[in-house]
Design a protein around this motif. Structure first.
Motif, short mmCIF file in Angstrom:
data_model
loop_
_atom_site.label_atom_id
_atom_site.label_comp_id
_atom_site.label_asym_id
_atom_site.label_seq_id
_atom_site.Cartn_x
_atom_site.Cartn_y
_atom_site.Cartn_z
N THR A 19 0.86 -1.17 0.00
CA THR A 19 0.00 0.00 0.00
C THR A 19 0.90 1.22 0.00
O THR A 19 1.74 1.38 0.88
CB THR A 19 -0.92 0.00 1.24
N ARG A 20 0.74 2.08 -0.99
CA ARG A 20 1.58 3.27 -1.12
C ARG A 20 1.02 4.47 -0.37
O ARG A 20 1.76 5.30 0.12
CB ARG A 20 1.75 3.63 -2.59
N ALA A 21 -0.31 4.57 -0.36
CA ALA A 21 -0.94 5.72 0.29
C ALA A 21 -2.39 5.39 0.60
O ALA A 21 -2.96 4.47 0.02
CB ALA A 21 -0.87 6.95 -0.61
N PHE B 81 -0.74 1.63 -11.40
CA PHE B 81 -1.08 1.36 -10.01
C PHE B 81 -2.59 1.15 -9.91
O PHE B 81 -3.33 1.42 -10.83
CB PHE B 81 -0.59 2.45 -9.05
N CYS C 167 1.94 3.93 5.72
CA CYS C 167 2.07 4.53 4.40
C CYS C 167 1.58 5.99 4.44
O CYS C 167 1.03 6.44 5.44
CB CYS C 167 1.29 3.73 3.36
N GLU C 168 1.78 6.68 3.37
CA GLU C 168 1.39 8.08 3.27
C GLU C 168 -0.13 8.23 3.40
O GLU C 168 -0.89 7.46 2.82
CB GLU C 168 1.85 8.63 1.91
N THR D 206 3.06 9.38 -8.80
CA THR D 206 3.20 7.94 -8.60
C THR D 206 3.47 7.23 -9.93
O THR D 206 2.75 7.44 -10.90
CB THR D 206 1.92 7.37 -7.95
#
Length: 169
Positions: free
Chosen positions: A114-116, A147, A127-128, A143
């Motif tokens: 999970t990136r954000a 995604f 994450c963010e 990004t």
């Protein structure tokens, strides 16, 4: 999608051109339209409660499937009922993507990172956390592609998006 729409989730409209879809399914499977219609009625009134739209959108009409395989398809009505039954037992566990991700990761299961997370309320995450439409837009611009995005809470892929390109790229 306008930035202001990112925090909203709507059930998508799922129109099916019934006559054409039945004719195409019958031709692809080399059966009559009556056979397809009877199958739709059987699956729609059986334990599956597979609606006409679900029959086509979930692929129950696809050639090469056996009767047993077609009988495994479940309609949205049944899936929603199952979710409602399971949610109190598991405290909403399966509806919370962050919680599921953390549990699976800590259990050694490989998951996509999970990136954000977009959240309007208070949230602490490794994450963010994106708290406003401008923050979300900035994240989407910077990004690397491709995604996948989905609501933190919810089921049935409602609100999920696959981002494979941007205008002008």
């Amino acid at each position: 999608m306008p930035v202001s729409e990112i925090f909203k989730t709507r059930v998508p409209k799922r129109p099916v051109a019934v006559v054409g879809a039945i004719a195409a399914a019958a031709a692809a499977r080399n059966v009559s339209s009556t056979t397809i219609g009877a199958e739709i009625l059987r699956l729609g009134t059986g334990r599956q409660r597979l609606s006409l739209e679900d029959y086509f959108l979930y692929g129950a009409h696809v050639p090469g499937k056996t009767k047993v395989e077609r009988d495994e398809f479940l309609g949205d009505t049944v899936m929603l009922a199952m979710n409602k039954v399971l949610t109190p037992l598991l405290g909403g566990f399966f509806g919370n993507k962050l919680l599921v991700d953390q549990v699976l990761t800590r259990s050694g299961v490989a998951v996509a990172g999970t990136r954000a997370v977009a959240a309007v309320g208070r949230l602490h995450s490794a994450c963010e956390v994106l708290r406003s439409p401008p923050e979300i837009m900035a994240f989407l611009i910077r990004t690397p592609l491709p995604f996948f995005g989905k609501p933190c809470n919810g089921t049935r892929s409602i609100g999920a998006v696959s981002v494979v390109g941007r205008d002008g790229e």
